[in-house]
Design an enzyme around this catalytic site. Structure first.
Site, PDB file in Angstrom:
ATOM      1  N   LYS A 252       0.834  -1.210   0.000  1.00  9.71           N
ATOM      2  CA  LYS A 252       0.000   0.000   0.000  1.00  9.71           C
ATOM      3  C   LYS A 252       0.865   1.256   0.000  1.00  9.71           C
ATOM      4  CE  LYS A 252      -2.956   0.464   3.552  1.00  9.71           C
ATOM      5  NZ  LYS A 252      -2.905   1.704   4.357  1.00  9.71           N
ATOM      6  N   SER A 253       1.846   1.309   0.892  1.00  9.74           N
ATOM      7  CA  SER A 253       2.689   2.514   0.988  1.00  9.74           C
ATOM      8  C   SER A 253       3.384   2.794  -0.336  1.00  9.74           C
ATOM      9  CB  SER A 253       3.771   2.313   2.059  1.00  9.74           C
ATOM     10  OG  SER A 253       3.203   2.252   3.331  1.00  9.74           O
TER      11      SER A 253
ATOM     12  N   ARG B  91       2.902   5.942  -3.261  1.00  7.69           N
ATOM     13  CA  ARG B  91       4.054   6.768  -3.666  1.00  7.69           C
ATOM     14  C   ARG B  91       4.322   6.656  -5.162  1.00  7.69           C
ATOM     15  NH1 ARG B  91       4.272   5.663   1.637  1.00  7.69           N
ATOM     16  NH2 ARG B  91       5.595   6.875   3.055  1.00  7.69           N
TER      17      ARG B  91
ATOM     18  N   GLY C 256      -4.820   7.659   5.481  1.00  7.41           N
ATOM     19  CA  GLY C 256      -3.950   8.650   6.104  1.00  7.41           C
ATOM     20  C   GLY C 256      -2.759   8.974   5.230  1.00  7.41           C
TER      21      GLY C 256
ATOM     22  N   ARG D 132      -8.376  11.914  12.598  1.00  4.33           N
ATOM     23  CA  ARG D 132      -6.946  11.642  12.822  1.00  4.33           C
ATOM     24  C   ARG D 132      -6.119  12.936  12.835  1.00  4.33           C
ATOM     25  NH1 ARG D 132      -5.143   6.660   9.279  1.00  4.33           N
ATOM     26  NH2 ARG D 132      -3.341   6.836  10.638  1.00  4.33           N
TER      27      ARG D 132
ATOM     28  N   GLN E  68       4.798   9.125   7.271  1.00  2.13           N
ATOM     29  CA  GLN E  68       3.893  10.009   6.541  1.00  2.13           C
ATOM     30  C   GLN E  68       4.315  11.463   6.717  1.00  2.13           C
ATOM     31  OE1 GLN E  68      -0.050   9.002   7.882  1.00  2.13           O
ATOM     32  NE2 GLN E  68      -0.049   7.043   6.798  1.00  2.13           N
TER      33      GLN E  68
ATOM     34  N   ASP F 193       2.333  -1.177  11.858  1.00  2.16           N
ATOM     35  CA  ASP F 193       1.046  -1.626  11.318  1.00  2.16           C
ATOM     36  C   ASP F 193       0.741  -3.087  11.662  1.00  2.16           C
ATOM     37  OD1 ASP F 193       0.517   0.836  10.233  1.00  2.16           O
ATOM     38  OD2 ASP F 193       1.295   0.335   8.249  1.00  2.16           O
TER      39      ASP F 193
ATOM     40  N   LYS G  57      -4.333   5.468  14.806  1.00  4.84           N
ATOM     41  CA  LYS G  57      -4.388   4.802  13.494  1.00  4.84           C
ATOM     42  C   LYS G  57      -5.847   4.811  13.009  1.00  4.84           C
ATOM     43  CE  LYS G  57      -0.023   4.080  13.139  1.00  4.84           C
ATOM     44  NZ  LYS G  57       0.704   4.847  12.123  1.00  4.84           N
TER      45      LYS G  57
ATOM     46  N   ARG H 232      -6.064   1.440  18.105  1.00  8.61           N
ATOM     47  CA  ARG H 232      -5.798  -0.004  17.995  1.00  8.61           C
ATOM     48  C   ARG H 232      -5.465  -0.651  19.329  1.00  8.61           C
ATOM     49  NH1 ARG H 232      -2.932  -0.008  11.991  1.00  8.61           N
ATOM     50  NH2 ARG H 232      -4.943  -0.048  10.891  1.00  8.61           N
TER      51      ARG H 232
HETATM   52  C1  S3P Z   1       2.679   4.815   6.301  1.00  7.68           C
HETATM   53  C2  S3P Z   1       3.240   5.192   7.500  1.00  7.68           C
HETATM   54  C3  S3P Z   1       2.710   4.757   8.801  1.00  7.68           C
HETATM   55  C4  S3P Z   1       1.801   3.550   8.661  1.00  7.68           C
HETATM   56  C5  S3P Z   1       0.809   3.721   7.554  1.00  7.68           C
HETATM   57  C6  S3P Z   1       1.532   3.894   6.225  1.00  7.68           C
HETATM   58  C7  S3P Z   1       3.256   5.326   5.047  1.00  7.68           C
HETATM   59  O1  S3P Z   1       1.942   5.805   9.357  1.00  7.68           O
HETATM   60  O2  S3P Z   1       1.128   3.320   9.878  1.00  7.68           O
HETATM   61  O3  S3P Z   1      -0.040   2.590   7.464  1.00  7.68           O
HETATM   62  O4  S3P Z   1       2.914   4.819   3.966  1.00  7.68           O
HETATM   63  O5  S3P Z   1       4.090   6.239   5.121  1.00  7.68           O
HETATM   64  P1  S3P Z   1       2.604   6.951  10.299  1.00  7.68           P
HETATM   65  O6  S3P Z   1       3.460   7.799   9.444  1.00  7.68           O
HETATM   66  O7  S3P Z   1       1.433   7.702  10.871  1.00  7.68           O
HETATM   67  O8  S3P Z   1       3.373   6.205  11.347  1.00  7.68           O
END
Ligand code: S3P
Length: 452
Positions: free
Chosen positions: A28-29, A33, A101, A129, A177, A323, A350, A354
């Site tokens: 996902k991350s 990007r 997020g 959030r 993030q 996560d 989150k 959680r």
């Molecule tokens: C993510 C960073 C994390 C993670 C989220 C994805 C990212 O969040 O929990 O699921 O893709 O950069 P945080 O930056 O709030 O820790």
């Protein structure tokens, strides 16, 4: 998101040992990007292994709304016709980040330096959030962003009259993030923007910027990006998501006689703290056939069932498994002895709180668990009991509960599982293939319609 969506509940029961070979969807991350940098690059970027989840599709929709042509030649692939670092155009409506997020915080960084106004909105969970963590540094760079009440979405972004200026920013929270939002804003700032983190967090943005020909400079303390450069399109292969694999890793650890291989999973060391934690507990996990795709390490994970023992989880592992805590809580609830989790207060902000959600979920299944402000104390049991879990609309709570049910004495109903589609479309089908007993619930609950 507005409107109504039919609610979806699951029923999970103890299933068969997990066996065979599976592949989980794309990371996902990295998918978020790839859309963002592909859109901002000069040229055409092909993405393979793209996560067809609601979160990452929201990011693609946002860039389409800003004039980027993004094609879907087949599911799991995208062709992004980049418009260049200064080529986005004003969206005609608010950009809807849904539950994501990552989409909202990183987009805030991208949009802060644009010459047009924009608005970022999200669903109920995302609108609760904290956004101050990105708004503060972006404001210091000269961004003009208004938020609701105590720095929550919607975010209204106005063009900055004199453009952005580079800053040095020490992040008070360990957050990829936040780091990424600042670096992305830094691409359009005057000077070199630098970020220092309290602990290293996932470095996908840094790796991908390098792949797009715009390397970041990092020393022991600072990660810096120069403004004023351009990105060059490249092809991206997205590895399978370790965070999705994590549910199968834990399930194979705790269901006796399991022997499962999860293929081609991203094993970036800043994402795989769960493997280190589970090994400390006695798990039998092999990392095999290591390879590198798109600048990211991948490997097959072979997981065999093994008795687990409780541990004092080192705080240094928290950021690298942020996560994976819902799955880790389940492993701890089924380990022999006590597991102590500390230094993980970030879990409270989150997709749900959680710590509270997993404490309630596991206590409802008979686990011995005590909630702490920054973690929990869990006394493991050989098995749980059947019962009811409220996922609180959090994809990872729902999937963790399905894993817990594999060691329960009776059926477990899991409420509000629709958001599993944000990160793991096809989870139920794949879980059944692997051996889990999991199905969509019938009955009045399943038909209920709730505001989403
Ligand atoms: C993510 C960073 C994390 C993670 C989220 C994805 C990212 O969040 O929990 O699921 O893709 O950069 P945080 O930056 O709030 O820790």
């Amino acid at each position: 998101m507005s409107g109504t969506r039919p609610r979806l509940d699951w029923i999970a029961r103890p299933g068969a040992p997990l066996r065979g070979r599976i592949r989980v969807p794309g990371d996902k991350s990295i998918s978020h990007r790839a859309i963002m940098l592909g859109s901002l690059a000069d040229g055409t970027t092909r993405i393979d292994g793209f996560l067809e989840g609601e979160d990452t599709r929201a990011t693609a929709a946002a860039f389409r709304a800003m004039g980027v042509r993004i094609e879907t030649p087949m599911p799991g692939a995208r062709i992004v016709h980049g418009v260049g670092i200064d080529g986005l155009s004003a969206p005609s409506a608010p950009l809807d980040c849904g539950n994501a997020g990552t989409a909202m915080r990183l987009l805030a960084g991208v949009l802060a330096g644009q010459s047009f106004a924009s608005t970022l909105v999200g669903d109920d969970s995302l609108s609760r959030r904290p956004m101050r963590r990105v708004l503060e540094p972006l404001a210091r760079m000269g961004a003009r962003i208004r938020a609701r009440d105590d720095a929550c979405a919607p975010l209204v972004i106005e063009p900055s009259p004199s453009g952005l200026t580079a800053i040095d920013w020490r992040c008070p929270v360990a957050s990829a993030q936040v780091k990424s939002a600042i670096l992305l804003a830094g691409l359009r700032a005057r000077g070199t923007t630098r970020v220092a983190e309290p602990q290293p967090t996932r470095d996908h943005t840094e790796r991908m910027l390098a792949a797009f020909g715009h390397p970041v400079r990092a020393d022991r303390e600072w990660i810096g990006v120069d403004g004023g450069g351009r990105l060059v399109a490249t092809d991206i292969e997205v590895p399978s998501d370790f965070s999705s694999a994590a549910f199968f890793v834990v399930a194979a650890c705790v269901v006796p006689d399991s022997d499962l291989v999860i293929e081609r999973v991203g094993v970036n060391p800043l994402r795989t703290g769960l493997l280190r934690a589970l090994r400390m507990m006695g798990a039998a996990i092999e990392v095999i056939a290591p390879d590198v795709v798109g600048g990211e390490p991948v490997a097959d994970l072979r997981v065999r069932a093994a008795p687990l023992v409780g541990i004092d989880l080192p705080e240094s592992l928290v950021a690298d498994m942020i996560d994976e805590f819902p799955a880790f809580f389940v492993a701890a609830a089924l380990a022999e002895g006590t597991t102590r989790i500390r230094g993980a207060a970030e879990l409270r902000v989150k997709e749900s709180d959680r710590i509270a959600a997993m404490t309630a979920a596991l206590a409802g299944l008979g686990a011995r668990i005590e909630e702490r402000p920054d973690g929990a104390l869990i006394d493991g049991l050989p098995r749980l009991r059947g019962g009811h879990v409220d996922s609180r609309g959090d994809h990872r709570i729902a999937m963790a509960a399905a894993v817990a049910a594999q060691r329960a004495g009776g059926p477990v109903t899991i409420a509000d599982c629709r958001n599993v589609d944000t990160s793991f479309p096809g989870f139920v089908a794949l879980a059944r293939t692997a051996g889990l007993d999991l199905e969509q619930a019938a009955g009045p609950d399943a038909a209920a319609t709730i505001a989403g």
